[in-house]
Design an enzyme around this catalytic site. Structure first.
Site, PDB file in Angstrom:
ATOM      1  N   LEU A 187      53.198  46.271  44.740  1.00 14.51           N
ATOM      2  CA  LEU A 187      51.851  45.940  45.114  1.00 14.51           C
ATOM      3  C   LEU A 187      51.086  46.689  44.293  1.00 14.51           C
ATOM      4  CD1 LEU A 187      52.323  46.806  48.803  1.00 14.51           C
ATOM      5  CD2 LEU A 187      51.901  44.658  47.880  1.00 14.51           C
ATOM      6  N   HIS A 188      49.874  45.517  43.681  1.00 14.12           N
ATOM      7  CA  HIS A 188      48.873  46.616  43.079  1.00 14.12           C
ATOM      8  C   HIS A 188      47.483  45.848  43.257  1.00 14.12           C
ATOM      9  CE1 HIS A 188      49.856  42.999  40.489  1.00 14.12           C
ATOM     10  NE2 HIS A 188      48.497  42.962  39.945  1.00 14.12           N
TER      11      HIS A 188
END
Length: 363
Positions: A204-205
């Protein structure tokens, strides 16, 4: 022929490696590598360059992190003197980061030909900074190289002439295929004490996911269910780590016994981890592509994708970011172990060679 190749962030490294190699092998192109330093983690950058066999950058602009406007402006200011001094025949940019549009604008304003690799991808979501970068870079490029047919169709719809558009395949897959055997030697599964096909990988970013505690919380609620079935390995992005520090989300993560956080991984370790996973959950565009070739089911934690070929190929499910939809996508994925995953056209490890062939003909 002298070509400046631009990298700015880690996803660019996998795209530039095969392009630099193919240019050099042609014997007719002098490749120059400029690293803008848009995202620079010395340990990870050095590791990626070494593992992918990328030569040391000829120029490192060392721009660093900043707001979109400041970063784009600083890259332009630092890149312009490089173009004036080196006098390239063309500037080649990849992907959709700020370095892509910044260096593209500098090249075109100085009258230098601009080449965009990974052109035409569209999420049709202008709240994504990457979408703006893609649209603008494509509009000013002289040669546009597409990974999938949707890219060709999008560019035609936007009025780009056919003689500028080339469907060549995916240079990121060139890197994957060139390094898959090497990645098999990684000891990452032993280090994490996990067995093949028994765990999930999470990345996740995106700001829309990790900067919003409500959205991030919904995703973690779904992960809580998944980690009760199998370990979930979560190489945590620095942005994500910073956002959760000391928050309620950090306490939620700590309470999940089978959610395993790790430092960001090098390319070979991550490729080994991903290729042996039962499934991957991500908001990354590149990982959607890599899992397609690895034949590993992917659940994309976004409402849209600029890579629709991955959905058509049968590897990728767009789940959105609500807890129920993510869990439903997860149940569907693990309940369909016999799914057929197709290989997209021209994703065969030879995209960079096709690109160089066109460059030699056209420039």
């Amino acid at each position: 022929m002298k070509i400046i190749n631009v990298v700015g962030a880690r996803p660019n490294f996998m795209k530039i490696a095969p392009l630099m190699a193919a240019q050099k092998e042609s014997g007719r192109i002098e490749p120059i590598l400029v690293h803008t330093g848009q995202h620079y983690d010395e340990r990870m950058s050095d590791l990626f360059f070494r593992q992918l066999g990328i030569p040391e950058p000829d120029v490192n602009l060392g721009v660093g992190s900043a707001s979109h406007a400041v970063q784009t402006a600083e890259i332009m200011k630092a890149f312009e003197p490089v173009v004036l001094e080196r006098k390239p025949d063309a500037v080649l940019v990849v992907g959709d980061v700020n370095s892509t549009i910044a260096c593209g604008l500098v090249a075109v304003k100085l009258g230098v030909k601009l080449i965009h690799v990974e052109a035409g991808l569209r999420s049709f979501d202008r709240s994504m900074p990457e979408e703006i970068n893609r649209i603008l870079t494509d509009a000013i490029s002289d040669l546009l190289f597409c990974t999938e047919k949707s890219g060709v169709e999008n560019l035609r719809r936007e009025g780009i002439p056919d003689d500028k558009i080339f469907l060549v395949g995916n240079v990121m897959i060139d890197s994957l295929m060139a390094n898959k055997e090497k990645a098999e030697k990684s000891r990452i599964l032993d280090e994490l004490n996990i067995k093949p096909n028994s765990y999930a990988v999470l990345t996740l970013h995106r700001p829309s996911n990790v900067d919003n505690p409500v959205v991030f919380g919904r995703i973690l609620d779904a992960i809580e269910v998944i980690q009760s079935d199998m370990p979930v390995i979560f190489p945590i992005h620095p942005r994500t780590q910073k956002n959760i520090a000391g928050s309620e989300l950090a306490r939620k993560i700590d309470s999940m016994r089978s959610l395993r956080l790790t430092e960001p991984l090098g390319y070979l370790d991550f490729l080994k981890l991903m290729s042996n996973a039962r499934l991957v959950l991500t908001d990354s565009g590149g990982i959607q592509e890599e899992t397609t070739i690895l034949k590993v089911p992917c659940i994309t934690l976004r409402e849209n994708t600029e890579r629709p070929i991955t959905v058509e190929a049968g590897s990728n499910i767009l789940a959105g970011t609500t807890t129920d939809k993510i869990i439903a996508a997860y149940r569907k994925t693990i309940g369909n172990s016999n799914r057929e995953i197709k290989t997209p056209p021209l994703w065969d490890g030879h995209a960079a060679e096709r690109i160089v062939k066109v460059l030699l003909e056209k420039l």
